[in-house]
Design a protein around this motif. Structure first.
Motif, PDB file in Angstrom:
ATOM      1  N   THR A 232      18.265  11.061  28.615  1.00  0.00           N
ATOM      2  CA  THR A 232      17.009  10.319  28.554  1.00  0.00           C
ATOM      3  C   THR A 232      17.178   8.927  29.161  1.00  0.00           C
ATOM      4  O   THR A 232      18.182   8.255  28.924  1.00  0.00           O
ATOM      5  CB  THR A 232      16.532  10.181  27.096  1.00  0.00           C
ATOM      6  OG1 THR A 232      16.388  11.489  26.537  1.00  0.00           O
ATOM      7  CG2 THR A 232      15.198   9.456  27.020  1.00  0.00           C
ATOM      8  N   PHE A 233      16.158   8.487  29.956  1.00  0.00           N
ATOM      9  CA  PHE A 233      16.167   7.170  30.589  1.00  0.00           C
ATOM     10  C   PHE A 233      14.850   6.461  30.297  1.00  0.00           C
ATOM     11  O   PHE A 233      13.788   7.079  30.295  1.00  0.00           O
ATOM     12  CB  PHE A 233      16.361   7.301  32.106  1.00  0.00           C
ATOM     13  CG  PHE A 233      17.694   7.865  32.497  1.00  0.00           C
ATOM     14  CD1 PHE A 233      18.759   7.028  32.766  1.00  0.00           C
ATOM     15  CD2 PHE A 233      17.885   9.239  32.580  1.00  0.00           C
ATOM     16  CE1 PHE A 233      19.999   7.553  33.122  1.00  0.00           C
ATOM     17  CE2 PHE A 233      19.114   9.771  32.929  1.00  0.00           C
ATOM     18  CZ  PHE A 233      20.173   8.924  33.198  1.00  0.00           C
ATOM     19  N   GLN A 234      14.928   5.140  30.073  1.00  0.00           N
ATOM     20  CA  GLN A 234      13.756   4.333  29.757  1.00  0.00           C
ATOM     21  C   GLN A 234      13.396   3.459  30.947  1.00  0.00           C
ATOM     22  O   GLN A 234      14.265   2.855  31.582  1.00  0.00           O
ATOM     23  CB  GLN A 234      14.033   3.446  28.539  1.00  0.00           C
ATOM     24  CG  GLN A 234      12.823   2.690  28.021  1.00  0.00           C
ATOM     25  CD  GLN A 234      11.826   3.601  27.316  1.00  0.00           C
ATOM     26  OE1 GLN A 234      12.205   4.510  26.591  1.00  0.00           O
ATOM     27  NE2 GLN A 234      10.549   3.365  27.543  1.00  0.00           N
TER      28      GLN A 234
ATOM     29  N   LYS B 295       9.354   6.783  30.099  1.00  0.00           N
ATOM     30  CA  LYS B 295      10.631   7.415  29.779  1.00  0.00           C
ATOM     31  C   LYS B 295      10.682   8.765  30.469  1.00  0.00           C
ATOM     32  O   LYS B 295       9.680   9.470  30.545  1.00  0.00           O
ATOM     33  CB  LYS B 295      10.776   7.583  28.264  1.00  0.00           C
ATOM     34  CG  LYS B 295      12.111   8.188  27.839  1.00  0.00           C
ATOM     35  CD  LYS B 295      12.301   8.122  26.328  1.00  0.00           C
ATOM     36  CE  LYS B 295      11.382   9.058  25.597  1.00  0.00           C
ATOM     37  NZ  LYS B 295      11.658   9.085  24.136  1.00  0.00           N
ATOM     38  N   THR B 296      11.833   9.086  31.005  1.00  0.00           N
ATOM     39  CA  THR B 296      11.999  10.403  31.614  1.00  0.00           C
ATOM     40  C   THR B 296      13.291  11.025  31.118  1.00  0.00           C
ATOM     41  O   THR B 296      14.153  10.342  30.552  1.00  0.00           O
ATOM     42  CB  THR B 296      12.015  10.315  33.150  1.00  0.00           C
ATOM     43  OG1 THR B 296      11.934  11.639  33.693  1.00  0.00           O
ATOM     44  CG2 THR B 296      13.295   9.664  33.664  1.00  0.00           C
ATOM     45  N   ILE B 297      13.406  12.305  31.321  1.00  0.00           N
ATOM     46  CA  ILE B 297      14.609  13.035  30.938  1.00  0.00           C
ATOM     47  C   ILE B 297      15.194  13.673  32.185  1.00  0.00           C
ATOM     48  O   ILE B 297      14.482  14.314  32.961  1.00  0.00           O
ATOM     49  CB  ILE B 297      14.304  14.107  29.877  1.00  0.00           C
ATOM     50  CG1 ILE B 297      13.766  13.452  28.601  1.00  0.00           C
ATOM     51  CG2 ILE B 297      15.555  14.922  29.556  1.00  0.00           C
ATOM     52  CD1 ILE B 297      13.350  14.440  27.531  1.00  0.00           C
TER      53      ILE B 297
ATOM     54  N   GLU C 282       4.112   7.075  28.585  1.00  0.00           N
ATOM     55  CA  GLU C 282       5.402   6.575  28.118  1.00  0.00           C
ATOM     56  C   GLU C 282       6.360   6.432  29.296  1.00  0.00           C
ATOM     57  O   GLU C 282       6.542   7.369  30.078  1.00  0.00           O
ATOM     58  CB  GLU C 282       5.986   7.536  27.082  1.00  0.00           C
ATOM     59  CG  GLU C 282       7.270   7.039  26.442  1.00  0.00           C
ATOM     60  CD  GLU C 282       7.814   8.032  25.423  1.00  0.00           C
ATOM     61  OE1 GLU C 282       8.666   7.630  24.617  1.00  0.00           O
ATOM     62  OE2 GLU C 282       7.385   9.202  25.446  1.00  0.00           O
TER      63      GLU C 282
END
Length: 231
Positions: free
Chosen positions: A7-9, A221-223, A219
């Motif tokens: 996960t990355f923000q 955020k990605t995965i 949001e």
């Protein structure tokens, strides 16, 4: 085939409003340069950015004229033109049109010119991709490995290159880079919209790819998933 997720923000300060964003759907590399392409799905999305890794300098080019030629050769109108993958070998290009418009026209542009902004020698090949619930998946990214192109495609319940739809799932597949014939496709488990692929690791009997997911939410955020294929 199995997957691992990370996960990355994102940074809210770097947010674009959708009508204004350059829509950089393509990132590919050759030698010491990264090439970042706008999708061409609107008039504000026709930019090419070249980034030199050694000097950290950027060069921007306008692809409006090239994209106009691609539309003419392929008979794809503005509402169905959507570049979401590219491969560059130093001399020629492959650009992947995502067929998520109402014409569902997945295809590959082969450009026999080094300078993409001045492209003249162009061909177009359509491809039929697998479907989910009678909705054909469409190209979302591609990467070259030897003579094969590995790609991801997503089935999304929409007839627009601009508006998102219900996510139905994604596939990974392979295409022969010389003939542009489809080698295979596998459906990836889960309801994911994968829009990025890169090679992570090559072993004797396996290939590991990193897949980036677009979650279609506000949001930031990605995965990123790691997918392993047996070869």
């Amino acid at each position: 085939m199995h997957t691992t997720q990370y996960t990355f923000q994102g940074d809210p300060a770097l947010t674009f409003y959708k009508p204004e964003k350059p829509d950089f759907e393509v990132l590919c590399q050759y030698a010491d340069r990264f090439y970042i392409l706008g999708s061409g799905s609107t008039a504000k999305r026709n930019m090419l950015v070249e980034f030199d890794i050694r000097t950290a300098k950027f060069l921007t080019k306008d692809l409006t004229a090239t994209y106009k030629k691609l539309k003419g050769i392929s008979e794809i109108n503005d509402e169905n033109f959507n570049i979401e993958g590219a491969v560059f070998n130093g001399q020629s290009w492959l650009l992947f049109n995502r067929g998520n418009g109402n014409d569902s026209k997945n295809g590959i542009f082969r450009i026999f010119d080094k300078e993409l902004a001045n492209a003249e020698n162009i061909t177009f090949t359509t491809l039929k991709l697998p479907n989910i619930n009678h909705i054909e998946s469409s190209f979302t990214d591609a990467v070259l490995l030897n003579d094969d192109i590995f790609f991801v495609s997503t089935a999304e319940d929409t007839e627009s290159t601009y508006a998102d739809g219900e996510i139905l799932g994604s596939f990974i597949g392979s295409i022969n880079s010389k003939t542009l014939n489809l080698n295979f496709t596998y459906r990836i488990p889960g309801l994911h919209k994968f829009e990025g692929i890169t090679l992570f690791k090559k072993a004797d009997k396996t290939l590991e790819f990193l897949l980036c997911e677009d979650r279609d939410t506000d949001e930031l955020k990605t995965i990123v998933y790691k997918l392993t294929l047996s070869v």
